[in-house]
Design an enzyme around this catalytic site. Structure first.
Site, PDB file in Angstrom:
ATOM      1  N   ARG A 182       0.859  -1.198   0.000  1.00  0.00           N
ATOM      2  CA  ARG A 182       0.000   0.000   0.000  1.00  0.00           C
ATOM      3  C   ARG A 182       0.889   1.239   0.000  1.00  0.00           C
ATOM      4  O   ARG A 182       1.688   1.424   0.934  1.00  0.00           O
ATOM      5  CB  ARG A 182      -0.879   0.045   1.255  1.00  0.00           C
ATOM      6  CG  ARG A 182      -1.737  -1.186   1.500  1.00  0.00           C
ATOM      7  CD  ARG A 182      -3.076  -1.088   0.794  1.00  0.00           C
ATOM      8  NE  ARG A 182      -3.779  -2.366   0.834  1.00  0.00           N
ATOM      9  CZ  ARG A 182      -4.782  -2.659   1.659  1.00  0.00           C
ATOM     10  NH1 ARG A 182      -5.201  -1.752   2.519  1.00  0.00           N
ATOM     11  NH2 ARG A 182      -5.374  -3.833   1.608  1.00  0.00           N
TER      12      ARG A 182
ATOM     13  N   GLU B  37       0.792   4.077   1.079  1.00  0.00           N
ATOM     14  CA  GLU B  37       0.185   5.027   2.009  1.00  0.00           C
ATOM     15  C   GLU B  37       1.289   5.850   2.634  1.00  0.00           C
ATOM     16  O   GLU B  37       2.096   5.327   3.389  1.00  0.00           O
ATOM     17  CB  GLU B  37      -0.598   4.276   3.094  1.00  0.00           C
ATOM     18  CG  GLU B  37      -1.852   3.647   2.536  1.00  0.00           C
ATOM     19  CD  GLU B  37      -2.538   2.703   3.521  1.00  0.00           C
ATOM     20  OE1 GLU B  37      -3.705   2.958   3.829  1.00  0.00           O
ATOM     21  OE2 GLU B  37      -1.931   1.719   3.946  1.00  0.00           O
TER      22      GLU B  37
ATOM     23  N   ARG C  88       0.005   2.000  12.817  1.00  0.00           N
ATOM     24  CA  ARG C  88      -0.615   0.767  12.338  1.00  0.00           C
ATOM     25  C   ARG C  88      -0.646   0.631  10.825  1.00  0.00           C
ATOM     26  O   ARG C  88      -1.385  -0.175  10.278  1.00  0.00           O
ATOM     27  CB  ARG C  88      -2.026   0.665  12.891  1.00  0.00           C
ATOM     28  CG  ARG C  88      -2.893   1.832  12.494  1.00  0.00           C
ATOM     29  CD  ARG C  88      -4.146   1.811  13.316  1.00  0.00           C
ATOM     30  NE  ARG C  88      -5.106   2.761  12.791  1.00  0.00           N
ATOM     31  CZ  ARG C  88      -6.400   2.601  12.854  1.00  0.00           C
ATOM     32  NH1 ARG C  88      -6.903   1.538  13.395  1.00  0.00           N
ATOM     33  NH2 ARG C  88      -7.212   3.509  12.378  1.00  0.00           N
ATOM     34  N   HIS C  89       0.081   1.487  10.140  1.00  0.00           N
ATOM     35  CA  HIS C  89       0.173   1.376   8.688  1.00  0.00           C
ATOM     36  C   HIS C  89       1.616   1.149   8.262  1.00  0.00           C
ATOM     37  O   HIS C  89       2.525   1.845   8.700  1.00  0.00           O
ATOM     38  CB  HIS C  89      -0.346   2.640   8.001  1.00  0.00           C
ATOM     39  CG  HIS C  89      -1.834   2.784   8.099  1.00  0.00           C
ATOM     40  ND1 HIS C  89      -2.438   3.553   9.070  1.00  0.00           N
ATOM     41  CD2 HIS C  89      -2.825   2.230   7.372  1.00  0.00           C
ATOM     42  CE1 HIS C  89      -3.751   3.466   8.914  1.00  0.00           C
ATOM     43  NE2 HIS C  89      -4.016   2.668   7.894  1.00  0.00           N
TER      44      HIS C  89
ATOM     45  N   GLU D  18      -8.909  -1.682  13.891  1.00  0.00           N
ATOM     46  CA  GLU D  18      -9.486  -2.553  12.860  1.00  0.00           C
ATOM     47  C   GLU D  18      -8.468  -3.612  12.472  1.00  0.00           C
ATOM     48  O   GLU D  18      -7.330  -3.296  12.153  1.00  0.00           O
ATOM     49  CB  GLU D  18      -9.839  -1.706  11.626  1.00  0.00           C
ATOM     50  CG  GLU D  18     -10.314  -2.545  10.460  1.00  0.00           C
ATOM     51  CD  GLU D  18     -10.143  -1.849   9.107  1.00  0.00           C
ATOM     52  OE1 GLU D  18     -10.338  -0.636   9.021  1.00  0.00           O
ATOM     53  OE2 GLU D  18      -9.822  -2.574   8.143  1.00  0.00           O
TER      54      GLU D  18
ATOM     55  N   SER E 292     -11.400  -6.344   7.237  1.00  0.00           N
ATOM     56  CA  SER E 292     -12.623  -6.000   6.524  1.00  0.00           C
ATOM     57  C   SER E 292     -13.086  -7.280   5.851  1.00  0.00           C
ATOM     58  O   SER E 292     -12.283  -7.975   5.234  1.00  0.00           O
ATOM     59  CB  SER E 292     -12.361  -4.962   5.440  1.00  0.00           C
ATOM     60  OG  SER E 292     -12.069  -3.732   6.036  1.00  0.00           O
TER      61      SER E 292
ATOM     62  N   ARG F 103      -0.725  -6.452  12.200  1.00  0.00           N
ATOM     63  CA  ARG F 103      -1.548  -5.748  13.201  1.00  0.00           C
ATOM     64  C   ARG F 103      -2.030  -6.700  14.274  1.00  0.00           C
ATOM     65  O   ARG F 103      -2.090  -6.345  15.453  1.00  0.00           O
ATOM     66  CB  ARG F 103      -2.777  -5.134  12.525  1.00  0.00           C
ATOM     67  CG  ARG F 103      -2.531  -3.750  12.071  1.00  0.00           C
ATOM     68  CD  ARG F 103      -3.848  -3.048  11.801  1.00  0.00           C
ATOM     69  NE  ARG F 103      -3.599  -2.008  10.817  1.00  0.00           N
ATOM     70  CZ  ARG F 103      -4.541  -1.295  10.252  1.00  0.00           C
ATOM     71  NH1 ARG F 103      -5.805  -1.505  10.541  1.00  0.00           N
ATOM     72  NH2 ARG F 103      -4.230  -0.364   9.387  1.00  0.00           N
TER      73      ARG F 103
HETATM   74  P1  ATP Z   1      -7.258   1.051   7.401  1.00  0.00           P
HETATM   75  O1  ATP Z   1      -8.622   1.666   7.322  1.00  0.00           O
HETATM   76  O2  ATP Z   1      -6.820   0.753   8.786  1.00  0.00           O
HETATM   77  O3  ATP Z   1      -6.220   1.794   6.614  1.00  0.00           O
HETATM   78  P2  ATP Z   1      -8.086  -0.660   5.257  1.00  0.00           P
HETATM   79  O4  ATP Z   1      -9.547  -0.449   5.361  1.00  0.00           O
HETATM   80  O5  ATP Z   1      -7.325   0.008   4.181  1.00  0.00           O
HETATM   81  O6  ATP Z   1      -7.382  -0.368   6.689  1.00  0.00           O
HETATM   82  P3  ATP Z   1      -8.261  -3.315   4.181  1.00  0.00           P
HETATM   83  O7  ATP Z   1      -7.980  -2.873   2.820  1.00  0.00           O
HETATM   84  O8  ATP Z   1      -9.614  -3.774   4.527  1.00  0.00           O
HETATM   85  O9  ATP Z   1      -7.798  -2.203   5.224  1.00  0.00           O
HETATM   86  O10 ATP Z   1      -7.179  -4.432   4.578  1.00  0.00           O
HETATM   87  C1  ATP Z   1      -7.450  -5.538   5.414  1.00  0.00           C
HETATM   88  C2  ATP Z   1      -6.653  -5.488   6.695  1.00  0.00           C
HETATM   89  O11 ATP Z   1      -5.284  -5.278   6.428  1.00  0.00           O
HETATM   90  C3  ATP Z   1      -7.004  -4.356   7.629  1.00  0.00           C
HETATM   91  O12 ATP Z   1      -8.076  -4.682   8.432  1.00  0.00           O
HETATM   92  C4  ATP Z   1      -5.760  -4.214   8.440  1.00  0.00           C
HETATM   93  O13 ATP Z   1      -5.710  -5.190   9.472  1.00  0.00           O
HETATM   94  C5  ATP Z   1      -4.676  -4.540   7.456  1.00  0.00           C
HETATM   95  N1  ATP Z   1      -4.065  -3.325   6.892  1.00  0.00           N
HETATM   96  C6  ATP Z   1      -4.608  -2.461   6.016  1.00  0.00           C
HETATM   97  N2  ATP Z   1      -3.742  -1.504   5.662  1.00  0.00           N
HETATM   98  C7  ATP Z   1      -2.606  -1.762   6.353  1.00  0.00           C
HETATM   99  C8  ATP Z   1      -1.324  -1.146   6.398  1.00  0.00           C
HETATM  100  N3  ATP Z   1      -1.028  -0.073   5.647  1.00  0.00           N
HETATM  101  N4  ATP Z   1      -0.387  -1.701   7.199  1.00  0.00           N
HETATM  102  C9  ATP Z   1      -0.651  -2.800   7.926  1.00  0.00           C
HETATM  103  N5  ATP Z   1      -1.848  -3.429   7.928  1.00  0.00           N
HETATM  104  C10 ATP Z   1      -2.811  -2.924   7.148  1.00  0.00           C
END
Ligand code: ATP
Length: 437
Positions: free
Chosen positions: A213, A215, A221-222, A361, A364, A411
């Site tokens: 990602r 990001e 947590r990212h 979280e 999803s 996470r």
């Molecule tokens: P968030 O809203 O916390 O950024 P997301 O909605 O983008 O998460 P999903 O795309 O549903 O997350 O990804 C599934 C799972 O992967 C999330 O519930 C989370 O546990 C994990 N996750 C998502 N983005 C990240 C990240 N950048 N780093 C670590 N774990 C992540």
């Protein structure tokens, strides 16, 4: 002869063995030398009497050994009640230095005040801290427990490509990669390919693999690369089936962790591994907003309506503990605009959920839209029809009703051990400012 590990030594009393490992410390006393050795399973003492004539060369060699050197010891395992480390010691007949260590840049046994970035620069030294070793072992046990559960449930483990041709899912947070004379992208999740596997006739699939990602945020947590524990299965009636499976999966993973490392986690992290009971509480987002407002005077900001944010997640945890004595809470009723186009909607209501654990979280999940026409409509609404053309094809030639979810494994580990960030949790953290080591 093979190396014997510390946790196997008790089976070799009065036997000659080979041991190799790191030197924790050398205590050079007047009459005797003690070497504390360690491997990933524990520590053991080797004891060398200086007065024994045959030990002379060994005694000289030991006096040159530095902390964290790696040595090989041939010797006899003997019982000695006076030895604190398991009442066992090795009496060496020969010692060889395999790798002499230079002075360490910091003391990994005392990380207070050592900057996390310095620790990450020397991650392999940082890892030698007992806690960091345990983090890896716990994550492995968690994965093992969940994998074993899925194998028992007849899931098939698949491996999907991480280099992809179109920036499909959302487009916003995707890494571009130069791919010969064109661009490729790093997969943001295995979502489409998991579903393709179901369209291909596998009923239940999962994958544990890297997720990328782009990001550019520095939250605890990212990460820009993390490990996704993703699964998808067919012939469901609703997303309730998906939540039910996730409960069992997490219980299996946590049970394995508790069984293998519960005591060690208590000792080093002062945390109890709590095995949750089913069902986890489930609540609609609108009801939650109301409760959070009534109880904690919390109002969701305008731009987050229909969704949760970091603050809501903290309060949801508080609420789940107070009302249900549960660390987990499933939240449903998210706005379709806040969720991907492939989540099914029924009469406008999104058939998906997030799972919040200890205020963050972790998942999803959803029933996916398997009806071609509906899916095309959803994609059009989000202006994605062109980007996801190849994906839409999967649903044209028959596809069972299905659903699934993705858990962020890193996470999960972070929350399980009460760690403060993914930087500390991941073996090798990847973030906007870190691509090394
Ligand atoms: P968030 O809203 O916390 O950024 P997301 O909605 O983008 O998460 P999903 O795309 O549903 O997350 O990804 C599934 C799972 O992967 C999330 O519930 C989370 O546990 C994990 N996750 C998502 N983005 C990240 C990240 N950048 N780093 C670590 N774990 C992540």
């Amino acid at each position: 002869m093979n190396k014997i590990y510390v946790n196997e030594l008790k089976n070799y009393i009065d036997k000659e063995i080979i041991f190799s490992g790191f030197v924790d410390v050398v205590r050079d006393k007047k009459w005797v030398q003690f070497i504390i050795l360690r491997d990933s399973t524990g520590k053991v003492q080797a004891t060398v009497e200086k007065s024994v004539e045959e030990n002379k060369n060994m005694v000289d060699l030991i006096s040159t050994i530095t902390r964290d050197s790696v040595i090989k010891v041939i010797g006899k395992v003997v019982k000695n009640e006076a030895v604190k480390l398991g009442g066992i010691e090795i009496i060496p007949s020969n010692i060889e230095i395999l790798s002499l260590a230079e002075e360490l840049p910091f003391d990994y046994n005392n990380l207070d005040g050592v900057n996390i970035d310095t620790r990450l620069d020397y991650r392999w030294l940082d890892m030698r801290n007992e806690k960091n070793t345990l983090i890896r072992q716990v994550e492995s046990a968690l994965t093992q427990g969940m994998r074993e559960f899925l194998y028992k449930e007849n899931f098939t483990e698949i491996h999907t490509p991480k280099l992809i041709g179109t920036a499909s899912e959302s487009g916003s947070s995707v890494f571009e990669v130069k791919y010969f004379d064109r661009l490729a992208y790093l997969a943001q999740s295995p979502q489409f390919y998991k579903q393709m596997a179901l369209a291909g006739g596998l009923d239940k699939v999962f994958e544990v693999g890297p997720v990328f990602r782009a990001e550019n945020s520095n939250t605890n947590r990212h990460a820009t690369e993390f490990t996704g524990f993703d699964l998808e299965f067919a012939h469901i009636d609703s997303y309730e089936d998906v939540m039910n499976l996730e409960e069992d999966l997490l219980i299996a993973g946590l049970t394995k962790v508790k069984e293998l490392y519960g005591d060690k986690i208590k000792e080093l992290f002062d945390m109890d591994v709590v095995i949750p009971t089913k069902p986890f509480p489930r609540m609609d987002l609108q009801d939650l907003y109301k409760e959070l407002h009534d109880l904690y005077n919390y109002v969701i900001p305008e731009h987050d309506i229909g969704d949760t944010n970091a603050e809501t997640e903290k309060l949801i945890y508080k609420y789940a503990m107070e009302k249900y004595n549960s660390e987990f809470m499933f939240v449903t009723g998210y706005a379709a605009t806040k969720r991907p186009f492939y989540h099914m909607r029924k009469e406008g209501i999104l058939q998906g959920y997030d799972l919040i654990w200890r205020g963050t979280e972790i998942t999803s999940g959803a029933q996916r839209e398997h009806r071609y026409d509906e899916l095309v409509k959803n994609a059009e609404e989000k202006g994605l029809t062109n980007d996801v053309k190849f994906y839409l094809q999967f649903f044209k030639y028959g596809c069972p009703a299905h659903g699934g979810f993705g858990i962020g494994l890193d996470r999960l580990t972070m929350l399980l051990l009460g760690l403060s960030s993914l930087k500390e949790t991941q073996f090798l953290f990847r973030g906007p400012n870190r691509l090394e080591p």
